[in-house]
Design an enzyme around this catalytic site. Structure first.
Site, short mmCIF file in Angstrom:
data_model
loop_
_atom_site.label_atom_id
_atom_site.label_comp_id
_atom_site.label_asym_id
_atom_site.label_seq_id
_atom_site.Cartn_x
_atom_site.Cartn_y
_atom_site.Cartn_z
N GLU A 235 1.72 -0.44 -5.02
CA GLU A 235 0.77 0.62 -5.34
C GLU A 235 1.65 1.85 -5.55
O GLU A 235 2.15 2.42 -4.57
CB GLU A 235 -0.23 0.84 -4.22
CG GLU A 235 -1.26 1.91 -4.55
CD GLU A 235 -2.22 2.19 -3.41
OE1 GLU A 235 -3.41 2.45 -3.68
OE2 GLU A 235 -1.79 2.17 -2.24
N ASP B 38 0.84 -1.20 0.00
CA ASP B 38 0.00 0.00 0.00
C ASP B 38 0.88 1.25 0.00
O ASP B 38 1.85 1.34 0.75
CB ASP B 38 -0.88 -0.04 1.26
CG ASP B 38 -1.77 1.18 1.39
OD1 ASP B 38 -2.67 1.34 0.55
OD2 ASP B 38 -1.56 1.96 2.34
#
Length: 708
Positions: A382, A346
């Protein structure tokens, strides 16, 4: 609980609480602490003993308790300066959870005593709170790591053969009628045959689990009667979240991994190492803030505040060697002890920052690349964060794949019918060589997706022009506003048969495009069944049927599921759709491996690509244009394929190319409702004939490779 008498010096490594079969070693890093106490608790959470750690090696405080056993609950009280303006927030009245804890017992209960300062005080976080917090805190628990893995092996699916399915452990089975009720929403539920059979029926090779690291339910959500559902609010980097455990035992997670591996399915974890749940300078004191705030977090120039590039209040300080080691130890733990197959990071740009700037050759990436365990597993970024310069799609190092948001936006815009999209559509369809080719990567560096947990589901993408997030209690201010969605003529659910038929076709268009694009496709869990969130594009706080998969069978859901399974099978059966290298175009060894066609069957020129009104094109892929070889080194060949795309609302009579070869057979036609969008029953279509390509539809035709 009888107080433990013997206290031995112990060792500074491994960090955390480690049972060695005879006793437990405790080790905690804190550079600026002046004194550290280990607190031991009974099974009811009552403190029974404190032990001062007198040994300190390279800023690691440690001891060994020969009488301690697995199941022992513990925490720390860390003494040091409380000077927030200098970055120090030590408060020995606040129980600190071990960053290396592998298990927790109990749950966090929100109370003002959890904060290092006095809430409501005129000095805010510069004040000092002396209330004890332990009564409201979970406790760390010494783990017995033994588990019988049997002959468990990593499936090691090659990147180009992967089909990823993003799922939420709870949401996937919470309403599954064939999963035992007591197991629904748990690791054990995901281990059951009905849960795994659906994945196998689809042809999924890899599940990407939304966060399963232990996390907390944000206070502001709890006070509104909501819960953190997504889990991007990490409390500990080693312990699996127990709200997903039917047995309240760590080994249940291991059992789930073993069951998925037995089915040939990989397990990738969505991990959050960029920040923690302690938030900004006004957040609670739960773990790292109490242990050594100035070491664990990136501080602003005014050291009272945090340098936040995550939007979550703080940023983990990966530049600090012991913090980097914490992350690396955590990653290795999940691979070696929990047997996971990889990670999706993330806001990965936050991990690339050094001295505030994104540096892709920085310490974290060097550490991962040289690590003999981590450089063998799947690594997915990401590729952005919220700080300056944080958007880095296409720029992560070799060995890393990336969530490709350019793919998402390009495919949405094309099928929505926006102008001037042909070039972008073709680039994304063919693997995004403009993003990944120049750095020496292959198409599998692109994780292609149309939808993900953050945003509309596929059904909602074609059913809503606007977000409808009222259930979140933020007056619909949260969530993305730029969704590139189109409601097909009515906002939300409707009885209009024509609108519903168009929506079903649009879903098939997007799914077929995704599954036949070069790169690695990722499906959002439930999209294959037309899952809806009622237009909510930010359901992070909706731990309820808004987010859970609805397994009730309907003809539409069954039809769409069959369509997805067939498209995945088509991808699996034909190497054309999962090439390991980018198309060469006319420069290929055997001539054109791909040709782009106008509706009249003529190859497209530069002028056609630039036409804003153009929304229809064909893609001819030559079966003898593959550069791939099989496991024996023999060059692979495939059938010829013709992909026809029409995002215009009008039908098109597409002239099939007259290149040498046999007649064409339709494999997919998203407008063919009589066959679930899966072809016309084997009818043959001669080269040079016209194919009736319906408005807003996609067709895939094949023919045997012409003999040389």
């Amino acid at each position: 609980m009888t107080p433990l008498q013997a206290v031995w010096p112990g060792k500074p490594y491994p960090r955390g609480a480690t049972w060695d079969g005879q006793g437990v070693n405790f080790a905690l890093f804190s550079q600026y602490a002046e004194r550290v106490e280990l607190a031991l608790f009974d099974e009811r959470g009552r403190e029974r003993q404190r032990i001062e750690l007198r040994e300190r090696t390279d800023h690691v405080w440690h001891c060994y308790l020969p009488e301690a056993r697995p199941g022992q609950a513990y925490g720390y009280y860390v003494h040091g300066p409380y000077r927030p303006e200098e970055g120090h927030r030590f408060n020995p009245h606040k129980l600190a959870l071990d960053p290396y804890a592998k298990d927790y017992v109990g749950a966090l209960r929100w109370h003002d005593a959890l904060y290092g300062y006095s809430i409501g005080h005129r000095k805010a976080d510069l004040s000092f709170d002396r209330r004890e917090s332990a009564a409201y805190m979970p406790k760390c628990r010494v783990l017995e790591p033994a588990f019988s893995w049997g002959d468990d092996r990593r499936p090691e699916i090659p990147w180009h053969e992967m089909v990823v399915y993003e799922l939420h452990v709870k949401g996937y089975t919470m309403q599954h009628p064939e999963v035992p009720e007591a197991l629904r929403g748990t690791y054990a539920g995901l281990s059951t045959k009905p849960a795994i059979d659906h994945l196998k029926r689809l042809g999924v090779t890899t599940v990407e689990l939304m966060p399963v690291h232990s996390f907390v339910n944000d206070r502001y959500l709890a006070e509104k009667g909501l819960r953190n559902y997504w889990g991007y609010n990490t409390l500990g980097f080693f312990a699996p979240e127990m709200r997903y455990s039917a047995s309240q035992k760590v080994k249940e997670f291991k059992t789930m991994v073993r069951a998925l591996h037995t089915a040939g399915i990989e397990v990738i974890l969505d991990v959050v190492y960029n920040h923690t749940c302690e938030g900004n300078h006004l957040g609670p004191t739960l773990s790292m803030r109490a242990i050594d705030n100035a070491s664990y977090y990136v501080l602003a120039q005014d050291r009272r505040y945090y340098h936040d590039v995550t939007g979550c209040g703080n940023t983990l300080n990966i530049e600090q060697p012991r913090v980097l080691q914490l992350v690396m130890d955590s990653l290795r733990y999940w691979v070696e002890e929990m047997h996971v197959d990889g990670f999706r990071f993330d806001l990965a740009s936050a991990l690339a920052r050094e001295q505030g700037q994104v540096d892709h050759l920085g310490g974290f990436f060097d550490a991962v690349r040289q690590d003999p365990t981590l450089n063998q597993v799947k690594l997915i970024a990401e590729p952005w964060d919220l700080g300056e310069g944080g958007y880095q799609t296409g720029r992560f190092p070799l060995g890393w794949a990336e969530w490709n948001d350019r793919y998402r936006d390009g495919m949405r815009a094309y099928w929505k019918g926006d102008e001037g999209q042909l070039g972008e559509f073709a680039r994304r369809l063919t693997g995004s060589s403009d993003l990944y080719g120049r750095s020496g990567k292959r198409p599998n560096a692109s994780i292609n997706f149309v939808t993900a947990h953050d945003g509309f589901t596929l059904h909602d993408l074609v059913s809503y022009n606007d977000k409808h997030n009222d259930a979140n209690g933020e007056d619909n201010r949260d969530g993305h506003n730029h969704n590139l969605s189109w409601n097909c003529g009515a906002e939300g659910e409707t009885d209009d048969a024509e609108v519903n038929a168009l929506r079903e076709r649009q879903k098939r268009n997007l799914l077929a495009t995704l599954l036949l694009s070069q790169g690695v496709p990722m499906l959002l869990g439930g999209d294959e069944m037309g899952r809806t969130q009622g237009g909510n594009n930010n359901a992070y706080a909706q731990d309820n049927p808004i987010s859970w998969l609805d397994w009730r069978p309907t003809p539409e859901r069954e039809s769409l599921t069959r369509f997805v399974a067939r498209l995945i099978a088509l991808r699996r059966e034909h190497p054309t759709f999962r090439r390991r290298d980018f198309f060469a175009g006319p420069a290929g060894e055997r001539g054109h491996d791909v040709r782009w066609l106008r509706p009249d069957g003529v190859e497209m020129g530069e002028a056609e690509w630039a036409e804003a009104f153009a929304r229809c094109l064909g893609m001819f892929v030559a079966g003898n244009g593959l550069a791939d070889t099989d496991r024996y080194g023999v060059r692979m060949v495939d059938d010829d394929f013709l992909l026809l795309f029409n995002a215009h609302h009008e039908d098109v009579a597409f002239v099939l190319p007259a290149f040498e070869g046999a007649s064409w057979t339709v494999e997919v036609d998203t407008a063919d409702t009589a066959h679930d969008g899966l072809g016309d029953g084997g009818a043959r279509h001669a080269p040079g004939s016209q194919y009736a390509l319906r408005g807003r539809s996609l067709a895939v035709l094949s023919r045997p490779l012409a003999p040389e």
